[in-house]
Design a protein around this motif. Structure first.
Motif, mmCIF file in Angstrom:
data_model
loop_
_atom_site.group_PDB
_atom_site.id
_atom_site.type_symbol
_atom_site.label_atom_id
_atom_site.label_comp_id
_atom_site.label_asym_id
_atom_site.label_seq_id
_atom_site.Cartn_x
_atom_site.Cartn_y
_atom_site.Cartn_z
ATOM 1 N N ILE A 266 -44.435 -2.877 -11.340
ATOM 2 C CA ILE A 266 -43.620 -4.034 -10.959
ATOM 3 C C ILE A 266 -42.340 -4.085 -11.800
ATOM 4 O O ILE A 266 -41.233 -4.239 -11.278
ATOM 5 N N VAL B 277 -39.912 -3.378 -0.159
ATOM 6 C CA VAL B 277 -39.790 -4.818 -0.394
ATOM 7 C C VAL B 277 -39.226 -5.518 0.847
ATOM 8 O O VAL B 277 -39.621 -6.644 1.178
ATOM 9 N N TRP C 196 -42.272 -8.790 -2.432
ATOM 10 C CA TRP C 196 -42.803 -8.382 -3.737
ATOM 11 C C TRP C 196 -44.290 -8.739 -3.803
ATOM 12 O O TRP C 196 -44.704 -9.708 -4.444
ATOM 13 N N ARG D 161 -38.559 -3.441 -10.512
ATOM 14 C CA ARG D 161 -37.542 -4.485 -10.678
ATOM 15 C C ARG D 161 -36.295 -3.931 -11.366
ATOM 16 O O ARG D 161 -35.162 -4.250 -10.990
#
Length: 209
Positions: free
Chosen positions: A163, A39, A44, A167
Motif C-alpha cells: 500500500i 485503482v 484503494w 501510494r
C-alpha cells in the motif's frame, strides 16, 4: 519482542524498496501505470492491492537482493543430532539457513546479483502465479523463513508495504541524490543488513499531464 522485531524488519524492508525505486527510476512508469489502472477499476481496496503484480514483484526482488539478515531461522540444538551421512550436530550449538547466499545463488536465480524487479512477473507467465508472490514460501526464497515456523505476520507486513509503495509510486517522482551511496550499498552489523541511513532521496509531487 516478536512484535518489535516485526516492526523493525518491515520498516527496513520497505525503506530498502524505496531506495531501490529511487536508484532505478526507469521502473517508476510501469509501476505507476499498473497502480493507476488497478485503482481506477477497484479503488484503494484489498482487491486492488492483490492485483498489483508488478508492485509485488518489485518488493520481492528487493527482499531477495538485500534482505534484513544474511542468516534466518536460527535455532539452538537441544540434543545431539546425526544426519544420514554421519555428520553430527552437537547439543548446544546454533544452526541457521544462509538466506543471503541462497538468494544470490546462480543455481536458483538468473543473474542473481542484478536487480531485476520484474523477474517474478516473467515467472508468473510460466503458470506459477501463486508461488511467485512475495508472501509465498520456498527453499529458494527465505525472507520469511520456511516451513511451519515461517513468519505468520508476513501477510499483514507485505500488504502494508505494498500500500505504501503503491501510494509513493502513484503520488511522487523520486530519484537518488547525486551524493547518495552507490545503489545496493547497505550497512552490516553482524548478520544483520540494513539500508544506509546516509542515503538521500529527492522527492517531488507527481506532475499530471
Amino acid at each position: 519482542m516478536t512484535f518489535f522485531r516485526f516492526q523493525r524488519d518491515a520498516l527496513q524492508s520497505l525503506t530498502r524498496a524505496v531506495y531501490d525505486l529511487a536508484a532505478h527510476p526507469e521502473y517508476l512508469v510501469p509501476l505507476r501505470e499498473e497502480v493507476d489502472a488497478v485503482v481506477r477499476q477497484d479503488g484503494w481496496t484489498k482487491v486492488a492491492i492483490d492485483k498489483m503484480y508488478k508492485i509485488d514483484s518489485f518488493l520481492k526482488e528487493s527482499y531477495r537482493l538485500d534482505g534484513v539478515s544474511s542468516l534466518v531461522m536460527t535455532r539452538k540444538v537441544l540434543k545431539d543430532f546425526t544426519f544420514s551421512d554421519g555428520r553430527v550436530v552437537p547439543r548446544g550449538c546454533y544452526i541457521a539457513a544462509p538466506s543471503y547466499a541462497v538468494h544470490h545463488d546462480v543455481e536458483f536465480y538468473e543473474k542473481p546479483d542484478d536487480f531485476d524487479p520484474f523477474r517474478y512477473i516473467r515467472l508468473r507467465r510460466d503458470g506459477d502465479d501463486m508461488k511467485q508472490q512475495v508472501v509465498s514460501l520456498g527453499s529458494n526464497f527465505l525472507a520469511f523463513g520456511y516451513g511451519k515456523h515461517a513468519c505468520p505476520g508476513r501477510f499483514v507486513a507485505v500488504t502494508i508495504q505494498k500500500i505504501i509503495l503503491a501510494r509513493i509510486v502513484s503520488s511522487y517522482d523520486l530519484k537518488l541524490d547525486d551524493s547518495a551511496p552507490a545503489p545496493g550499498k547497505g550497512v552490516e552489523f553482524g548478520v544483520f543488513i540494513g539500508p544506509d541511513p546516509t542515503t538521500t532521496i529527492l522527492l517531488r509531487k507527481r506532475g499530471f499531464n
